[in-house]
Design a protein around this motif. Structure first.
Motif, PDB file in Angstrom:
ATOM      1  N   LEU A  89       3.864  42.254 -14.986  1.00  0.00           N
ATOM      2  CA  LEU A  89       2.944  41.956 -13.138  1.00  0.00           C
ATOM      3  C   LEU A  89       3.939  42.895 -12.723  1.00  0.00           C
ATOM      4  O   LEU A  89       4.055  43.094 -11.678  1.00  0.00           O
ATOM      5  N   CYS A  90       4.674  44.102 -13.393  1.00  0.00           N
ATOM      6  CA  CYS A  90       5.646  45.210 -12.595  1.00  0.00           C
ATOM      7  C   CYS A  90       6.637  45.994 -14.088  1.00  0.00           C
ATOM      8  O   CYS A  90       6.181  44.431 -14.978  1.00  0.00           O
ATOM      9  N   ALA A  91       6.833  46.272 -13.760  1.00  0.00           N
ATOM     10  CA  ALA A  91       7.791  47.025 -14.672  1.00  0.00           C
ATOM     11  C   ALA A  91       9.112  46.333 -15.323  1.00  0.00           C
ATOM     12  O   ALA A  91       9.644  46.591 -16.325  1.00  0.00           O
ATOM     13  N   ALA A  92      10.249  46.099 -14.163  1.00  0.00           N
ATOM     14  CA  ALA A  92      10.612  45.685 -14.482  1.00  0.00           C
ATOM     15  C   ALA A  92      11.809  44.595 -13.113  1.00  0.00           C
ATOM     16  O   ALA A  92      10.986  45.015 -12.374  1.00  0.00           O
ATOM     17  N   SER A  93      12.167  43.608 -12.985  1.00  0.00           N
ATOM     18  CA  SER A  93      12.860  42.741 -12.640  1.00  0.00           C
ATOM     19  C   SER A  93      14.333  42.436 -12.626  1.00  0.00           C
ATOM     20  O   SER A  93      15.214  43.134 -12.876  1.00  0.00           O
ATOM     21  N   LEU A  94      14.889  41.929 -11.273  1.00  0.00           N
ATOM     22  CA  LEU A  94      16.409  41.699 -11.086  1.00  0.00           C
ATOM     23  C   LEU A  94      16.257  39.632 -10.735  1.00  0.00           C
ATOM     24  O   LEU A  94      15.254  39.487 -10.810  1.00  0.00           O
ATOM     25  N   GLY A  95      17.424  39.525 -12.491  1.00  0.00           N
ATOM     26  CA  GLY A  95      17.444  38.213 -12.337  1.00  0.00           C
ATOM     27  C   GLY A  95      18.738  37.794 -11.607  1.00  0.00           C
ATOM     28  O   GLY A  95      19.781  39.375 -11.330  1.00  0.00           O
ATOM     29  N   THR A  96      19.098  37.060 -11.435  1.00  0.00           N
ATOM     30  CA  THR A  96      21.251  36.549 -11.503  1.00  0.00           C
ATOM     31  C   THR A  96      22.000  35.864 -12.670  1.00  0.00           C
ATOM     32  O   THR A  96      20.911  34.954 -13.138  1.00  0.00           O
ATOM     33  N   ASP A  97      22.783  35.968 -12.914  1.00  0.00           N
ATOM     34  CA  ASP A  97      23.224  35.033 -14.510  1.00  0.00           C
ATOM     35  C   ASP A  97      24.575  34.342 -13.307  1.00  0.00           C
ATOM     36  O   ASP A  97      25.715  35.322 -13.481  1.00  0.00           O
TER      37      ASP A  97
END
Lengths: 93, 473
Positions: free
Chosen positions: B160-168
């Motif tokens: 759904l996208c090339a990459a994403s951001l998360g939080t950890d």
């Protein structure tokens, strides 16, 4: 076991309100969680020694006047506002 | 085009083989037909921004992420756009400013196309606690995608996208990456700014990339890293070109395996993958070094004391006055606080706020909070000692593959899933999750590597080698 009175006190501190039913369910779950957390009680460590990142002087920014968020932006999400301020019901008679 | 990662997408756009606009349109189409509920909202300006980017590229712009469509977790702010942290209490919240990480993506040429679902306030490991419904694992729709960055990981896995951001904060990038077969990195505490990221536990939170490949991840972290005047915890260290550490040999690299981890892993679904990767690394010239982290088994209770304690303070700001949602029943100020919070927060968030207040309250403060902080210092010391004898430390990411929806409804059972991930947050160490094989149901499983503080380059070196050579054994 954590008492219902203690749970009510925690609700007060947390500014939350549980129904009687929720309180009883919570009591059971919370006991299991506290047991789980209590595993640390037998560990032999010096409680005075804890890790805290200290602020280094070079990390501090220059004390310059810079524009900050404009007032209308700051209160943008307020559910109630008056004359550019957050509005709440009267707290004194 | 939508099967491609960050670097390939950028290169094809820059080479004129396709346009940013057409790639973005293709992704939006795919998001609309998706059944995983990974995405909460496609941003209305995505196509216009893509058109502008195409013009910019035509006139010579060559940003590191030129034209690359990226999805961000629902707790990362972009000015003028909704960010709800998966919570009813922030359902209508609109960001007043842009986070540093989002700005860095934009400056590098990325198009932020959507926001991804998450566990409410990042509290959870399954994305089942979101007010906006659960996200499903794209590899098996009857299973969880992991969490709390479950939407972000599922979105990349589902193309759904090339990459994403998360939080950890306790594994929230790495565990969903493992469940979805992606590469996830939690950077060193202080490597990436959290300015404009909705806080959970501030001494543990980090933002990081979720990608299809190690190389993509390295490139994204290059963009995201660096000191920020608006986040005092960021370090003033030069940002390295992590992509320079790819395609290297691992001969002679010392891989630490933790005795305590070996014991915990016995009998878990992840044991086979863990043993296999040890053999693989040895066969490729790395040295396996046995190390000990004597207090490792206490890392979970330490985490589940410190994180809720900090969450309690961070979530005090949601009081029905400043952020959008006020209870309609409230008659006075006290009721505004209590009713707005009681209506607005879900049960896991309430549980952690209550737990935080419990461990911080008088009578328990020393026994829980202070003791946990002392153990945190001890664990940090033990990990740093271990790094005197090895370059990186290997361990599994999760106990197995993605579990069935609803399978971990007991909170303590769910908390125990985090045994391998929380160390990196408690010690501030950087950590990568990289896919290595599958579990009993043919679903992905990832292994983790930890490195000393600010040594992300070691993570990319070893993980890139694993990714490129694992088929060869």
């Amino acid at each position: 076991m954590i008492s219902i009175e203690e749970i009510k006190h925690l609700e007060e501190l947390s500014k939350l309100q549980f129904s009687e039913e929720e309180r009883e369910k919570f009591q059971k779950e919370f006991d299991a969680i506290i047991d789980f957390a209590s595993q640390i009680s037998n560990a032999d460590v010096d409680s005075g020694k804890s890790f805290i990142k200290t602020i280094k002087m070079q990390d501090l920014r220059e004390d310059e006047i810079k524009p900050s968020l404009p007032q209308d932006q700051v209160i943008l999400n307020a559910p109630s506002k008056k004359k550019g301020c957050f509005a709440v019901p009267k707290i004194m008679d | 085009m939508i099967n491609l990662g960050v670097i390939e997408t950028r290169d094809k756009i820059l080479a004129g083989e396709t346009t940013c606009e057409s790639v973005v349109l293709e992704y939006i189409q795919k998001i609309k037909s998706s059944k995983t509920n990974a995405v909460l909202e496609v941003f209305a300006d995505a196509v216009d921004l893509a058109k502008e980017m195409d013009k910019k590229i035509k006139s010579g712009f060559k940003g590191k992420l030129a034209g690359v469509p990226i999805i961000i977790k629902d707790n990362i702010l972009v000015k003028g756009k909704h960010a709800s942290a998966g919570s009813l209490i922030l359902k209508d919240y609109i960001a007043e400013y842009t986070s540093t990480v989002a700005q860095k993506l934009i400056d590098a040429g990325a198009i932020i196309i959507a926001r991804a679902n998450m566990d409410e306030f990042a509290m959870g490991g399954s994305t089942e606690t979101s007010y906006f419904g659960k996200t499903l694992n794209p590899h098996d729709l009857t299973r969880v995608p992991g969490g709390s960055s479950g939407g972000s990981a599922a979105a990349v896995a589902e193309n759904l996208c090339a990459a994403s951001l998360g939080t950890d904060t306790g594994g929230s990038i790495r565990q969903p990456s493992s469940y979805c077969g992606m590469v996830g990195v939690k950077p060193t505490y202080g490597r990436v700014s959290r300015f404009g990221v909705i806080a959970y536990a501030s001494s543990l939170d980090q933002v990081g990339p979720i990608t299809k490949s190690v190389a993509d991840n390295a490139l994204l972290l290059e963009v995201l890293s660096g000191a920020d005047i608006n986040d005092e915890t960021t370090e003033h260290l030069q940002v390295e070109e992590y992509t320079n550490y790819l395609n290297q040999d691992i001969k002679g690299m010392k891989i630490g395996v933790v005795k305590q981890v070996d014991n915990i892993t016995k009998g878990l679904d992840t044991e086979k993958n863990y043993n296999d990767i040890k053999t693989f690394l040895k066969n490729n010239g790395a040295d396996i070094v046995e190390i000990e982290i004597p207090h490792l088994e206490l890392v979970l209770p330490v985490y589940y004391i410190i994180a809720p304690a900090e969450a309690t303070s961070n979530l005090a700001r949601y009081d029905g006055v400043k952020y959008t949602r006020r209870s309609e029943d409230a008659k006075n100020l006290e009721e505004i606080y209590k009713k707005s919070r009681t209506e607005g927060f879900g049960s896991e968030v309430k549980r952690r706020i209550m737990l935080g207040n419990y461990v911080l309250s008088s009578g328990y403060f020393d026994a829980y909070y202070n003791k946990a902080r002392a153990l945190q210092a001890k664990l940090r010391e033990e990990y740093l000692d271990a790094f005197k004898n090895c370059d990186v430390i290997l361990m599994p990411t999760a106990t197995g593959e993605a579990y069935k929806l609803g399978a971990k409804s007991n909170p303590v059972d769910a908390y125990k899933e985090d045994i391998f991930t929380v160390s990196a947050n408690i010690t501030g160490l950087p950590c990568i999750a990289v896919p290595y094989g599958v579990g009993p149901n043919n679903l992905p499983i990832a292994m983790q590597f930890l490195a000393p503080h600010f040594e992300e380059k070691r993570l990319y070196k070893i993980a890139d080698f694993v990714e490129k050579n694992k088929e060869a054994k």
